[in-house]
Write a protein that holds these residues in place. Structure first.
Motif, short mmCIF file in Angstrom:
data_model
loop_
_atom_site.label_atom_id
_atom_site.label_comp_id
_atom_site.label_asym_id
_atom_site.label_seq_id
_atom_site.Cartn_x
_atom_site.Cartn_y
_atom_site.Cartn_z
N ARG A 44 0.85 -1.18 0.00
CA ARG A 44 0.00 0.00 0.00
C ARG A 44 0.89 1.24 0.00
O ARG A 44 1.86 1.31 0.74
CB ARG A 44 -0.91 -0.01 1.23
N GLU A 45 0.54 2.20 -0.84
CA GLU A 45 1.36 3.41 -0.95
C GLU A 45 0.51 4.66 -0.83
O GLU A 45 -0.66 4.69 -1.27
CB GLU A 45 2.11 3.42 -2.29
N LEU A 46 1.13 5.69 -0.29
CA LEU A 46 0.45 6.98 -0.15
C LEU A 46 0.39 7.67 -1.50
O LEU A 46 1.40 7.80 -2.18
CB LEU A 46 1.19 7.86 0.85
N VAL A 47 -0.80 8.11 -1.87
CA VAL A 47 -0.99 8.81 -3.13
C VAL A 47 -1.02 10.32 -2.93
O VAL A 47 -0.33 11.07 -3.61
CB VAL A 47 -2.30 8.36 -3.81
N ALA A 48 -1.83 10.76 -1.98
CA ALA A 48 -1.98 12.18 -1.73
C ALA A 48 -2.47 12.38 -0.30
O ALA A 48 -3.16 11.51 0.25
CB ALA A 48 -2.96 12.81 -2.71
N ARG A 49 -2.12 13.53 0.26
CA ARG A 49 -2.45 13.79 1.65
C ARG A 49 -2.73 15.27 1.82
O ARG A 49 -2.13 16.11 1.14
CB ARG A 49 -1.30 13.35 2.55
N ILE A 50 -3.65 15.59 2.73
CA ILE A 50 -3.95 16.98 3.05
C ILE A 50 -3.90 17.14 4.56
O ILE A 50 -4.43 16.31 5.31
CB ILE A 50 -5.31 17.42 2.45
N TYR A 51 -3.23 18.19 5.01
CA TYR A 51 -3.16 18.49 6.43
C TYR A 51 -4.39 19.30 6.81
O TYR A 51 -4.66 20.35 6.22
CB TYR A 51 -1.87 19.24 6.74
N LEU A 52 -5.12 18.81 7.79
CA LEU A 52 -6.43 19.36 8.09
C LEU A 52 -6.36 20.78 8.66
O LEU A 52 -7.28 21.57 8.42
CB LEU A 52 -7.17 18.45 9.06
N GLN A 53 -5.34 21.12 9.38
CA GLN A 53 -5.28 22.45 10.01
C GLN A 53 -4.83 23.52 9.02
O GLN A 53 -5.26 24.67 9.12
CB GLN A 53 -4.33 22.41 11.20
N THR A 54 -3.95 23.16 8.09
CA THR A 54 -3.37 24.16 7.19
C THR A 54 -3.87 24.06 5.75
O THR A 54 -3.74 25.00 4.98
CB THR A 54 -1.84 24.02 7.16
N GLY A 55 -4.40 22.91 5.39
CA GLY A 55 -4.81 22.69 4.00
C GLY A 55 -3.66 22.34 3.08
O GLY A 55 -3.86 22.19 1.88
N THR A 56 -2.48 22.21 3.62
CA THR A 56 -1.32 21.86 2.81
C THR A 56 -1.48 20.47 2.22
O THR A 56 -1.94 19.56 2.90
CB THR A 56 -0.05 21.90 3.67
N THR A 57 -1.14 20.34 0.96
CA THR A 57 -1.28 19.06 0.28
C THR A 57 0.07 18.51 -0.15
O THR A 57 1.04 19.25 -0.31
CB THR A 57 -2.18 19.19 -0.96
N GLY A 58 0.11 17.20 -0.34
CA GLY A 58 1.31 16.54 -0.83
C GLY A 58 0.93 15.36 -1.69
O GLY A 58 -0.12 14.74 -1.48
N TYR A 59 1.77 15.07 -2.69
CA TYR A 59 1.49 14.01 -3.65
C TYR A 59 2.73 13.16 -3.89
O TYR A 59 3.85 13.66 -3.85
CB TYR A 59 1.06 14.61 -4.99
N ARG A 60 2.47 11.89 -4.21
CA ARG A 60 3.61 11.09 -4.66
C ARG A 60 3.99 11.57 -6.05
O ARG A 60 3.15 12.08 -6.81
CB ARG A 60 3.30 9.61 -4.63
N GLU A 61 5.25 11.40 -6.39
CA GLU A 61 5.79 11.99 -7.61
C GLU A 61 5.04 11.56 -8.85
O GLU A 61 4.79 12.37 -9.75
CB GLU A 61 7.27 11.63 -7.72
N SER A 62 4.62 10.31 -8.91
CA SER A 62 4.03 9.77 -10.14
C SER A 62 2.65 10.32 -10.45
O SER A 62 2.15 10.13 -11.57
CB SER A 62 3.98 8.24 -10.06
N VAL A 63 2.01 11.00 -9.48
CA VAL A 63 0.67 11.52 -9.74
C VAL A 63 0.64 13.04 -9.75
O VAL A 63 -0.42 13.63 -10.02
CB VAL A 63 -0.36 10.98 -8.71
#
Length: 114
Positions: A44-63
């Motif tokens: 299982r791999e992380l695809v995307a994530r959002i921090y609930l307090q700041t709204g900051t997002t992050g993505y794995r490189e391939s997406v």
């Protein structure tokens, strides 16, 4: 916290899908919501994530540039907009709160194939 994911399906390469994850229960003390995926034979791999307090997002490189994670705070719903889908995006997608030791939805299957 309970999570209900939906929106998966069969799509041709280059197509689009939007996944939704309805969350019930209080997210007040949680840190992140995200989408993971697991293809057959893979971890299982992380695809995307959002921090609930700041709204900051992050993505794995391939997406990056193809997927967008967002959250509707009023409805406690998490989304993953997926564009220009590729066969290698085929997997069961899981919504998640607070990482590997947190809360998980039941998964929704995305199949990218012609």
């Amino acid at each position: 916290v309970q999570l209900q994911a939906s929106g998966g399906g069969l799509v041709q390469p280059g197509g689009s899908l939007r996944l939704s994850c309805a969350a019930s229960g209080s997210l007040f003390s949680m840190n992140t919501m995200g989408w993971y995926r697991q293809a057959p034979g893979n971890e299982r791999e992380l695809v995307a994530r959002i921090y609930l307090q700041t709204g900051t997002t992050g993505y794995r490189e391939s997406v990056k540039g193809r997927f967008t994670i967002s959250r509707d705070n009023a409805n406690n719903t998490l989304y993953l907009e997926m564009k220009n889908l590729k066969p290698e995006d085929t997997a069961v997608y899981y919504c998640n709160v607070d990482g590997l030791t947190g809360y998980w939805g039941q998964g929704t299957l995305v199949t990218v194939s012609s």
